[in-house]
Write a protein that holds these residues in place. Structure first.
Motif, PDB file in Angstrom:
ATOM      1  N   SER A  22      20.633 -18.247   9.277  1.00 54.27           N
ATOM      2  CA  SER A  22      21.760 -17.811   8.454  1.00 54.27           C
ATOM      3  C   SER A  22      21.162 -16.658   7.518  1.00 54.27           C
ATOM      4  N   GLU A  62      21.986 -13.557   9.218  1.00 58.24           N
ATOM      5  CA  GLU A  62      23.120 -13.146   9.677  1.00 58.24           C
ATOM      6  C   GLU A  62      23.873 -12.088   9.239  1.00 58.24           C
ATOM      7  N   HIS A  70      20.844 -18.948  17.773  1.00 60.37           N
ATOM      8  CA  HIS A  70      22.246 -18.954  16.969  1.00 60.37           C
ATOM      9  C   HIS A  70      23.448 -18.831  18.135  1.00 60.37           C
TER      10      HIS A  70
END
Length: 278
Positions: free
Chosen positions: A113, A116, A145
């Motif tokens: 994350s 991202e 992911h």
């Protein structure tokens, strides 16, 4: 057979960019180089320090470049910097079109994350390798992911297949992989050192003791890979009232399990700490 064994050497045409080139990155490159699937022409290195860039070029024969060039020209971006530095690094990183790129992080305790917002159109992969990669005897945990394509997963399998073996796990399990195999070589070597010192105390040279222990650990590991039943393999070594049984009784009477559980938990807790926003 690893994934790397299935790939003709002429077909690994992806250009790999190492962002950071410390000990673990060097171990990965050593495994790749030994496999002869990716050549030095396929690799680019970025490190901030100019003297280190010159040393990398001289020592490894690899091409170093500025970060923007690496991000723009490499298909696979391998992040190998310190976990504590990653958020600042990403905030100051040049913006490039990352569509279709494979972004692999080996940073302990750093969730996907984090990457991202900076690589929304890339396939994000976390890997937890270990230092025996440089001898092609490494163990790597891989987590993907949701946006990773099968082709991108295959790239990761090939890359780390060059370095040894790999397993695929959920990202939530990767900190446990770190505690077992990522940090594991140091734990195994610490145990080997203690056993070699015990042999030395009883009259063997330290060098002879260490050679006996090291090869025994290699052999025991290979037995476990072929027969993943610790209980059965232990029974094969033991004989009633024999030397092994006497040693195991002493070992089991100690608090060995508690010590190893504490070792695992301390490593896992540190990985979890690194996972929290800084």
């Amino acid at each position: 057979m690893t994934e790397a064994d299935k790939v003709p050497k002429t077909q690994a045409s992806s250009k790999i960019g190492f962002i950071g080139f410390g000990r673990m990155a060097k171990a990965i490159w050593a495994g790749i180089h030994l496999a002869q699937i990716y050549t030095s022409e396929n690799v680019r290195i970025y490190v901030r320090d100019e003297a280190k860039r010159d040393d990398i070029s001289r020592t490894f024969g690899l091409t170093t470049c500025f970060l923007k060039e690496l991000l723009s020209t490499c298909d696979v971006l391998l992040f190998c910097i310190k976990p504590q530095e990653i958020r600042t690094f990403l905030d100051t990183m040049p913006l490039v079109d990352s569509q279709g790129k494979t972004v692999i992080s080996i940073l302990a305790g750093t969730p996907l994350s984090v990457f991202e917002p900076y690589f929304p159109k890339s396939g994000l992969i976390r890997a937890m390798p270990n230092t025996p990669a440089r001898l092609q005897e490494g163990m790597t945990g891989l987590a993907y992911h949701v946006n990773v394509s099968e082709q991108q997963a295959h790239i990761a399998r090939v890359l780390f297949g060059c370095c040894g073996r790999w397993v695929e796990v959920a990202e939530s399990q990767l900190n446990s992989v770190t505690a077992l195999s990522g940090s594991g070589p140091a734990f195994m070597i610490e145990i080997a050192n203690a056993l070699a010192q015990a042999g030395q105390a009883e009259g063997l040279s330290f060098e002879t003791s260490l050679e006996l222990v090291a090869q025994t650990m290699i052999g025991a590991g290979k037995l476990l890979q072929q027969t993943p039943s610790p209980k059965k393999l232990i029974q094969e070594v033991c004989s009633p009232k024999g030397t092994t049984e006497a040693g195991l009784e002493a070992l089991r009477a100690s608090n060995m399990k508690d010590i190893l559980h504490a070792l695992f938990k301390a490593t896992l807790e540190r990985a979890n700490e690194l996972s929290k926003p800084q």
